[in-house]
Scaffold this active site. Structure first.
Site, PDB file in Angstrom:
ATOM      1  N   SER A  33      66.209 -28.456   0.530  1.00  0.00           N
ATOM      2  CA  SER A  33      67.076 -27.390  -0.088  1.00  0.00           C
ATOM      3  C   SER A  33      66.104 -26.496  -1.002  1.00  0.00           C
ATOM      4  CB  SER A  33      67.907 -28.224  -1.147  1.00  0.00           C
ATOM      5  OG  SER A  33      68.840 -28.961  -0.525  1.00  0.00           O
ATOM      6  N   HIS A  64      70.267 -23.756   2.706  1.00  0.00           N
ATOM      7  CA  HIS A  64      69.921 -24.437   4.187  1.00  0.00           C
ATOM      8  C   HIS A  64      70.301 -23.229   5.189  1.00  0.00           C
ATOM      9  CE1 HIS A  64      69.061 -28.445   3.251  1.00  0.00           C
ATOM     10  NE2 HIS A  64      69.340 -28.292   2.050  1.00  0.00           N
ATOM     11  N   HIS A  86      73.079 -33.117   6.750  1.00  0.00           N
ATOM     12  CA  HIS A  86      72.958 -34.399   5.748  1.00  0.00           C
ATOM     13  C   HIS A  86      73.986 -35.104   6.237  1.00  0.00           C
ATOM     14  CE1 HIS A  86      71.302 -30.992   3.340  1.00  0.00           C
ATOM     15  NE2 HIS A  86      70.318 -32.110   2.833  1.00  0.00           N
ATOM     16  N   TYR A  88      76.163 -36.811   4.230  1.00  0.00           N
ATOM     17  CA  TYR A  88      77.239 -36.410   3.619  1.00  0.00           C
ATOM     18  C   TYR A  88      78.131 -35.292   3.798  1.00  0.00           C
ATOM     19  CZ  TYR A  88      74.546 -32.595   0.975  1.00  0.00           C
ATOM     20  OH  TYR A  88      73.603 -31.758   0.897  1.00  0.00           O
ATOM     21  N   GLU A  89      77.502 -34.572   4.876  1.00  0.00           N
ATOM     22  CA  GLU A  89      78.466 -33.407   5.385  1.00  0.00           C
ATOM     23  C   GLU A  89      79.345 -34.104   6.454  1.00  0.00           C
ATOM     24  OE1 GLU A  89      75.979 -29.661   6.000  1.00  0.00           O
ATOM     25  OE2 GLU A  89      74.315 -31.133   5.598  1.00  0.00           O
ATOM     26  N   ALA A 116      64.320 -31.522  -1.658  1.00  0.00           N
ATOM     27  CA  ALA A 116      64.267 -31.237  -2.870  1.00  0.00           C
ATOM     28  C   ALA A 116      64.669 -32.725  -3.541  1.00  0.00           C
ATOM     29  CB  ALA A 116      65.330 -30.332  -3.402  1.00  0.00           C
ATOM     30  N   MET A 217      68.789 -36.909  -1.048  1.00  0.00           N
ATOM     31  CA  MET A 217      69.901 -37.168   0.058  1.00  0.00           C
ATOM     32  C   MET A 217      69.450 -36.990   1.650  1.00  0.00           C
ATOM     33  SD  MET A 217      72.862 -35.417  -2.107  1.00  0.00           S
ATOM     34  CE  MET A 217      72.959 -35.553  -4.017  1.00  0.00           C
ATOM     35  N   SER A 218      68.303 -37.097   1.625  1.00  0.00           N
ATOM     36  CA  SER A 218      67.918 -36.528   3.059  1.00  0.00           C
ATOM     37  C   SER A 218      66.589 -37.576   3.325  1.00  0.00           C
ATOM     38  CB  SER A 218      67.712 -35.227   3.156  1.00  0.00           C
ATOM     39  OG  SER A 218      66.446 -34.902   2.537  1.00  0.00           O
ATOM     40  N   ASN A 241      64.642 -31.584 -10.459  1.00  0.00           N
ATOM     41  CA  ASN A 241      65.159 -31.950 -11.513  1.00  0.00           C
ATOM     42  C   ASN A 241      64.850 -33.291 -12.239  1.00  0.00           C
ATOM     43  OD1 ASN A 241      66.938 -32.492  -9.351  1.00  0.00           O
ATOM     44  ND2 ASN A 241      67.551 -33.909 -10.966  1.00  0.00           N
ATOM     45  N   HIS A 253      73.336 -28.243  -8.345  1.00  0.00           N
ATOM     46  CA  HIS A 253      72.734 -27.841  -7.262  1.00  0.00           C
ATOM     47  C   HIS A 253      72.064 -26.526  -7.549  1.00  0.00           C
ATOM     48  CE1 HIS A 253      71.856 -27.390  -3.184  1.00  0.00           C
ATOM     49  NE2 HIS A 253      72.493 -26.399  -2.829  1.00  0.00           N
TER      50      HIS A 253
HETATM   51  N1  HPA Z   1      69.747 -36.571  -7.041  1.00  0.00           N
HETATM   52  C1  HPA Z   1      69.862 -36.610  -5.937  1.00  0.00           C
HETATM   53  N2  HPA Z   1      69.426 -35.799  -4.825  1.00  0.00           N
HETATM   54  C2  HPA Z   1      68.748 -34.577  -5.462  1.00  0.00           C
HETATM   55  C3  HPA Z   1      68.271 -34.703  -6.844  1.00  0.00           C
HETATM   56  C4  HPA Z   1      69.011 -35.698  -7.747  1.00  0.00           C
HETATM   57  O1  HPA Z   1      68.617 -35.840  -8.785  1.00  0.00           O
HETATM   58  N3  HPA Z   1      67.877 -33.544  -6.980  1.00  0.00           N
HETATM   59  C5  HPA Z   1      67.717 -32.943  -5.704  1.00  0.00           C
HETATM   60  N4  HPA Z   1      68.305 -33.699  -4.823  1.00  0.00           N
END
Ligand code: HPA
Length: 278
Positions: A33, A64, A86, A88-89, A116, A217-218, A241, A253
């Site tokens: 991402s 993406h 992903h 989750y999609e 990310a 998440m990947s 973050n 996001h």
């Molecule tokens: N959690 C999960 N996935 C993420 C995060 C997060 O804080 N930041 C970027 N992708």
């Protein structure tokens, strides 16, 4: 859509790409991402839209781009995914890891994974990069292992070893590259969850207790499939973050995409340095 893609279906995807380019990639790269800009480094790029490749799914996520970029980088033939799909999609594990198997069938020996991620380790700040030394395959532990289903013996064994999913020699090169460039490179364990909701404060305290340094998440499904097929894998998390263990700040996001701007130049330095050594 089949839950488990067959070798024939994987090769249909390979043939669709081969119809557009004769390039034989040595290295595959998957951009996370906000990191699509890394594909702009590729020289003499040949672009294949994901929609032109059978069984290849399109990311529905902002940040993406859905393009495959083939060309050279530091003189090395590369195949770069500008955007990934992903779990989750709603796609199957087999679908989200198809690109890794296609890379292998196209001739790649190495895979560079980027993502990310949120920082669980309190020493990490947004904009920092972490070398992934290992992962917590939480999605796989819950039964969603990308190797579930008929084993494709052409790629690897039914019960593959995962003790060295992330290649140690490539890790040494990445550390050396960072040192030479004066770039801070953390290292640690990436926890792979399914998303799409971010973690609750209790989830995050659990992840910290079990030894995670970053969460996302990947990456984990792709790394498992890469290791199964003998692709030598290097992984970088771009920290977007800080995880919110006390529940006092929100995660969005937008901050993930914003951090990508800081991360692309750092990751490009690292990737170029590694490619020079292959
Ligand atoms: N959690 C999960 N996935 C993420 C995060 C997060 O804080 N930041 C970027 N992708």
């Amino acid at each position: 859509m089949p839950e488990f893609l067959t070798l024939e279906q994987i090769d249909q995807a390979v043939n669709a790409i081969r119809a557009k380019t004769s390039l034989v990639p040595r290295v595959g790269m998957i951009l996370g991402s906000g990191l699509s800009g890394l594909a702009d480094l590729v020289e003499e790029p040949q672009i294949v839209p994901y929609t032109d490749i059978p069984f290849w799914r399109i990311s529905t996520v902002q940040g993406h781009a859905g393009r495959l970029v083939l060309g050279t980088l530091e003189g090395v033939p590369v195949m770069v995914l500008q955007g990934r799909t992903h779990f989750y999609e709603g796609y199957s594990m087999s679908e989200i890891t198809l690109p890794v198997r296609v890379m292998k069938r196209m001739g790649a020996e190495f895979l560079i994974l980027t993502n990310a991620a949120g920082a669980i380790n309190p020493d990490f700040e947004p904009g920092d990069v972490m070398l992934i030394t290992d992962h917590l395959a939480l999605v796989a532990m819950m039964g969603f292992n990308p190797l579930r289903g008929p084993n494709l013996d052409e790629f690897g064994p039914r019960f593959p070893d995962m003790s060295q999913t992330y290649d140690r020699e490539l890790g040494v090169v990445a550390r050396q590259t960072a040192k030479n460039a004066g770039l801070l490179l953390h290292e640690g364990v990436y926890a792979g969850l399914s998303g799409p909701s971010f973690e609750s404060p209790a989830d995050l305290r659990f992840l910290r207790a079990v030894g995670a340094d970053a969460v996302g998440m990947s990456t984990v499904p792709e790394a498992i499939v890469a290791r199964h097929s003998g692709l030598r894998t290097l992984g970088f998390s771009g920290i977007s973050n800080k995880a919110n263990l006390d529940g006092n700040t929100l995660t969005t996001h937008d901050e993930v995409l914003e951090a990508g701007r800081l991360l692309v130049p750092k990751l490009s330095t690292l990737v170029r340095g590694v490619l020079k050594h292959l």
